[in-house]
Design a protein around this motif. Structure first.
Motif, mmCIF file in Angstrom:
data_model
loop_
_atom_site.group_PDB
_atom_site.id
_atom_site.type_symbol
_atom_site.label_atom_id
_atom_site.label_comp_id
_atom_site.label_asym_id
_atom_site.label_seq_id
_atom_site.Cartn_x
_atom_site.Cartn_y
_atom_site.Cartn_z
ATOM 1 N N ARG A 186 0.805 -1.219 0.000
ATOM 2 C CA ARG A 186 0.000 0.000 0.000
ATOM 3 C C ARG A 186 0.844 1.277 0.000
ATOM 4 N N PRO A 187 1.614 1.484 -1.056
ATOM 5 C CA PRO A 187 2.411 2.714 -1.138
ATOM 6 C C PRO A 187 1.554 3.926 -1.488
ATOM 7 N N ILE A 188 1.891 5.071 -0.916
ATOM 8 C CA ILE A 188 1.284 6.357 -1.272
ATOM 9 C C ILE A 188 2.423 7.316 -1.562
ATOM 10 N N VAL A 189 2.375 7.963 -2.720
ATOM 11 C CA VAL A 189 3.467 8.823 -3.149
ATOM 12 C C VAL A 189 2.966 10.263 -3.223
ATOM 13 N N SER A 190 3.760 11.190 -2.698
ATOM 14 C CA SER A 190 3.384 12.602 -2.741
ATOM 15 C C SER A 190 3.432 13.126 -4.169
ATOM 16 N N ALA A 191 2.776 14.270 -4.406
ATOM 17 C CA ALA A 191 2.697 14.833 -5.749
ATOM 18 C C ALA A 191 4.078 15.149 -6.317
ATOM 19 N N ASP A 192 5.013 15.581 -5.451
ATOM 20 C CA ASP A 192 6.365 15.893 -5.939
ATOM 21 C C ASP A 192 7.259 14.660 -5.965
ATOM 22 N N MET A 193 6.698 13.502 -5.588
ATOM 23 C CA MET A 193 7.403 12.209 -5.606
ATOM 24 C C MET A 193 8.639 12.196 -4.710
ATOM 25 N N GLN A 194 8.632 13.021 -3.682
ATOM 26 C CA GLN A 194 9.754 13.076 -2.754
ATOM 27 C C GLN A 194 9.454 12.363 -1.436
ATOM 28 N N THR A 195 8.187 11.984 -1.230
ATOM 29 C CA THR A 195 7.790 11.331 0.015
ATOM 30 C C THR A 195 6.975 10.084 -0.304
ATOM 31 N N LEU A 196 7.264 9.005 0.403
ATOM 32 C CA LEU A 196 6.548 7.746 0.242
ATOM 33 C C LEU A 196 6.043 7.294 1.605
ATOM 34 N N ILE A 197 4.734 7.085 1.703
ATOM 35 C CA ILE A 197 4.119 6.515 2.905
ATOM 36 C C ILE A 197 3.670 5.101 2.549
ATOM 37 N N PHE A 198 3.973 4.135 3.387
ATOM 38 C CA PHE A 198 3.601 2.762 3.075
ATOM 39 C C PHE A 198 3.297 2.000 4.362
ATOM 40 N N THR A 199 2.754 0.824 4.201
ATOM 41 C CA THR A 199 2.401 -0.050 5.318
ATOM 42 C C THR A 199 3.376 -1.205 5.363
ATOM 43 N N SER A 200 3.789 -1.587 6.558
ATOM 44 C CA SER A 200 4.720 -2.691 6.708
ATOM 45 C C SER A 200 4.351 -3.510 7.939
ATOM 46 N N ARG A 201 4.646 -4.800 7.856
ATOM 47 C CA ARG A 201 4.466 -5.673 9.013
ATOM 48 C C ARG A 201 5.816 -6.127 9.549
ATOM 49 N N ARG A 202 6.787 -5.245 9.411
ATOM 50 C CA ARG A 202 8.126 -5.518 9.928
ATOM 51 C C ARG A 202 8.161 -5.402 11.443
ATOM 52 N N LYS A 203 9.214 -5.914 12.042
ATOM 53 C CA LYS A 203 9.369 -5.844 13.493
ATOM 54 C C LYS A 203 9.710 -4.430 13.909
ATOM 55 N N ASP A 204 8.969 -3.911 14.870
ATOM 56 C CA ASP A 204 9.199 -2.575 15.402
ATOM 57 C C ASP A 204 10.016 -2.687 16.683
ATOM 58 N N VAL A 205 10.707 -1.624 17.029
ATOM 59 C CA VAL A 205 11.593 -1.664 18.208
ATOM 60 C C VAL A 205 10.812 -1.919 19.486
ATOM 61 N N LEU A 206 9.524 -1.603 19.510
ATOM 62 C CA LEU A 206 8.728 -1.771 20.718
ATOM 63 C C LEU A 206 7.987 -3.108 20.753
ATOM 64 N N GLU A 207 8.117 -3.905 19.710
ATOM 65 C CA GLU A 207 7.370 -5.156 19.639
ATOM 66 C C GLU A 207 8.313 -6.343 19.778
ATOM 67 N N ASN A 208 7.846 -7.343 20.491
ATOM 68 C CA ASN A 208 8.671 -8.519 20.732
ATOM 69 C C ASN A 208 8.074 -9.798 20.142
ATOM 70 N N SER A 209 6.746 -9.877 20.075
ATOM 71 C CA SER A 209 6.090 -11.117 19.673
ATOM 72 C C SER A 209 5.363 -10.951 18.349
ATOM 73 N N PRO A 210 5.644 -11.826 17.370
ATOM 74 C CA PRO A 210 4.920 -11.759 16.100
ATOM 75 C C PRO A 210 3.543 -12.392 16.221
ATOM 76 N N TYR A 211 2.719 -12.179 15.202
ATOM 77 C CA TYR A 211 1.430 -12.838 15.136
ATOM 78 C C TYR A 211 1.630 -14.288 14.706
ATOM 79 N N ASP A 212 0.516 -15.030 14.635
ATOM 80 C CA ASP A 212 0.609 -16.443 14.283
ATOM 81 C C ASP A 212 1.189 -16.665 12.894
ATOM 82 N N ASP A 213 1.048 -15.677 12.013
ATOM 83 C CA ASP A 213 1.582 -15.842 10.664
ATOM 84 C C ASP A 213 3.047 -15.433 10.550
ATOM 85 N N GLY A 214 3.692 -15.126 11.680
ATOM 86 C CA GLY A 214 5.108 -14.761 11.666
ATOM 87 C C GLY A 214 5.366 -13.303 11.350
ATOM 88 N N GLN A 215 4.308 -12.522 11.103
ATOM 89 C CA GLN A 215 4.435 -11.100 10.806
ATOM 90 C C GLN A 215 4.050 -10.291 12.053
#
Length: 636
Positions: A186-215
């Motif tokens: 789910r990428p979103i790109v700004s009109a000037d194409m200098q900023t990208l907002i996206f969704t990720s299921r990567r490990k965050d520094v505050l999270e320790n346990s993944p979901y059942d699917d490993g994400q």
């Protein structure tokens, strides 16, 4: 008693999932001790929760102990397939099941063959998949898989057509700190194409346990280009106050300073602080957009006055449908309306996106003419009444036999972003890709409108050709008979419509610069009218008894080449055509179809002359030269 293998996971909804659950009871295995049974139960639960990687590790341990256990091998094959991990490994284990499974045909074997066929499709082996579908149809006397078989055969046909005419573009993984070993989408790109907002299921520094699917939890990330034009480091974008909630950005209106998100089945809006430029905490969009059903992937139109989103609310056409709401004078959103059958089908539709500068809608669908899973389509927007015209498959290699979603066009007309699962990348799951067109294709598209008048419009095969080569295949609306084509300008096209053995032709010449978004011009071609005739007729039972009077060849052509002129679900009479009947071969396929071929030739030049003769003297303008040996695999 029905026989089935202990099961299993499914990949997408409905029968797009390769398998539906036939038995959720985990049977005890005689050779297993107590510890083995615990391992089996744990792996089975992981597979049900789509945690295929961890399930494979456990099933592997059991497989090493007993490689002849049909349930262990079956689940291993499904885990490899459903996790998009390795099609060769998936097929290896399902072949083991196929070898071990003996006795009469049963529904469990139907599911096994469906899975094997699906893997062939994911490997682009469509002929092999079609062979398996024919095998299933032969044994599926109860019609258990009839709808699924019809759907998948159409998928294979579409895939073969799209592969024969790939889109001229480059697709590459987005570099920098965007894609990870986890799902990124789910990428979103700004009109000037200098900023990208996206969704990720990567490990965050505050999270320790993944979901059942490993994400890990869905979270938003924002990344900006550095001084060299490359994407820099991705940072968390915190706009939801609900801790632990899934969140994904879906659309942005920079002019209005609105960022649209989805969380827990509802749509939210975050507004930009005009003083700091930061995004403020998101709030639910509320009724009538949000309901007790699931709403997802909202897209705001460039003028900020229309909102598109997908929902599985009651009253839809099937699964998730795309809905539209118009902004009221008071700034609130009006009552959403289903956008109708031009876009929605009986299967899932998702990720609608307005083009930022052109009157186009992009969306993903498991219906229409998909080549497998969810495909990306586009539709022209009629600027006079905001209606949508047609659903056009964006083509291969953007679309694949697997799921392709979240196509995001940018203000730069030859650049887009999208998310896809692909077998051939080093990571698993979804990744974000950049698409670069050789030229701004959308500027060169011309809208062609047409209509089919026939007893059943979907029986009519419509093709667009340039110099005899097919550049597009289209289907008429089942109710109205209307169809649309978006064709490149600066080409001379021949439009063919074929049904009931009759072929009709229209000529249309498109000058350079005739793209609809530049001139606003639409083209209309003369309707195709079919009266179930055209040089031949269906044979009655009496005519079949007198079949010998037509003197068709009942054997296969003996020469290396022949000219295929027709294929039909029922036998036909060709007596009124200027073809010597003794040179016409009627070939009966195992699936019940009848194929008619003209002549038997050792040399390709002879076949070319015969093909030209058929083109010039009959209505079979799309006859083609075929290797005679290819018929053997399809005949009784």
């Amino acid at each position: 008693m029905k026989k089935h293998y202990t099961n299993r996971t499914s990949i997408v909804a409905l029968f797009l999932a390769v398998l539906s659950s036939m038995s959720i009871n985990v049977e005890a295995k005689g050779w297993m001790n107590r510890e083995d049974k615990k391992v089996f139960n744990a792996a089975f639960k992981m597979a049900q929760n789509t945690d295929n990687l961890h399930a494979i590790a456990l099933f592997r341990k059991l497989y090493e102990k007993n490689p002849n256990d049909i349930d262990v091998a079956y689940n291993l094959g499904l885990c490899y397939m459903n996790g998009s991990l390795n099609p060769d490994s998936a097929m290896f284990f399902l072949n083991i099941v196929n070898d071990l499974d003996e006795g009469e045909w049963h529904e469990g074997r139907t599911d096994l063959k469906l899975a094997m066929a699906r893997i062939h499709q994911l490997k682009y082996e469509f002929d092999e998949a079609l062979d398996l579908y024919r095998e299933i149809q032969t044994h599926d006397t109860t019609g258990y898989a009839a709808k699924r078989l019809a759907y998948e055969r159409n998928v294979c046909s579409t895939a073969q057509d799209l592969l024969s005419m790939p889109v001229m573009l480059k697709t590459k993984l987005v570099a920098g700190d965007v894609n990870s070993e986890y799902n990124d989408y789910r990428p979103i790109v700004s009109a000037d194409m200098q900023t990208l907002i996206f969704t990720s299921r990567r490990k965050d520094v505050l999270e320790n346990s993944p979901y059942d699917d490993g994400q890990y939890e869905e979270k938003l990330y924002i990344v900006k280009r550095d001084g060299y034009g490359d994407w820099g480091s991705a940072n968390r974008l915190n706009v939801l106050s609900k801790r632990g909630a899934q969140e994904t950005a879906v659309s942005i209106s920079e002019e209005l300073g609105e960022l649209y998100l989805c969380s827990e089945g509802d749509i939210y809006i975050s507004r930009r602080d005009s003083a700091t430029g930061n995004w403020l905490p998101a709030q639910p969009i509320g009724e009538p957009i949000n309901t007790k059903s699931e709403e997802r992937f909202a897209s705001i139109s460039p003028d900020g006055q229309q909102l598109l989103f997908s929902s599985n609310r009651e009253g839809g056409m099937g699964g998730f449908d795309i809905y539209r709401s118009f902004r009221l004078p008071n700034g609130h959103w009006g009552e959403p309306r289903n956008v109708g059958p031009e876009i929605n089908s009986e299967y899932d539709e998702d990720s609608p996106v307005f083009h930022p500068t052109q009157p186009l809608l992009y969306f993903s669908s498991a219906g229409h003419n998909t080549m497998g899973g969810m495909d990306i389509f586009y539709s022209q927007i009629n600027e006079e009444d905001s209606s949508f015209v047609g659903a056009m498959n964006i083509g291969y290699p953007i679309n694949t036999p697997d799921d392709d979603l979240y196509f995001i066009p940018t203000s730069k007309q030859n650049i887009a972003y999208y998310s896809s699962i692909k077998w051939n990348n080093s990571n698993t799951g979804y990744n974000i890709y950049e698409v670069e067109y050789d030229e701004p294709e959308v500027n060169r598209l011309v809208l062609i409108e047409g209509k089919v008048v026939a007893a059943n419009p979907v029986d009519v095969r419509i093709t667009a050709r340039v110099d005899g080569n097919i550049v597009g295949t289209y289907l008429a609306n089942e109710r109205t008979g209307s169809f649309v084509m978006l064709l490149d300008d600066d080409q001379n096209y021949e439009i063919y419509a074929e049904a009931y053995g009759e072929v009709q032709k229209r000529q249309i010449n498109l000058e350079k610069g005739a793209g609809y978004n530049l001139t606003g011009e639409k083209r209309t071609i003369e309707p195709f009218v079919f009266h179930n005739s055209g040089g031949f007729s269906m044979k009655t039972s009496i005519e079949r008894e007198n079949f010998a009077s037509e003197n068709f060849q009942s054997t296969l052509p003996t020469g290396r080449f022949t000219v295929q002129i027709l294929s039909m679900k029922r036998p036909v009479s060709l007596s009124s055509l200027p073809l010597e009947s003794h040179e016409v071969y009627e070939i009966s396929y195992k699936n019940g179809w009848y194929v008619y071929a003209y002549g038997s030739y050792e040399h390709i030049n002879e076949a070319r002359s015969a093909c030209k003769y058929v083109h010039n003297n009959t209505k079979f303008a799309d006859s083609f030269i075929r290797n005679s040996k290819q018929y053997k695999r399809y005949t009784k």
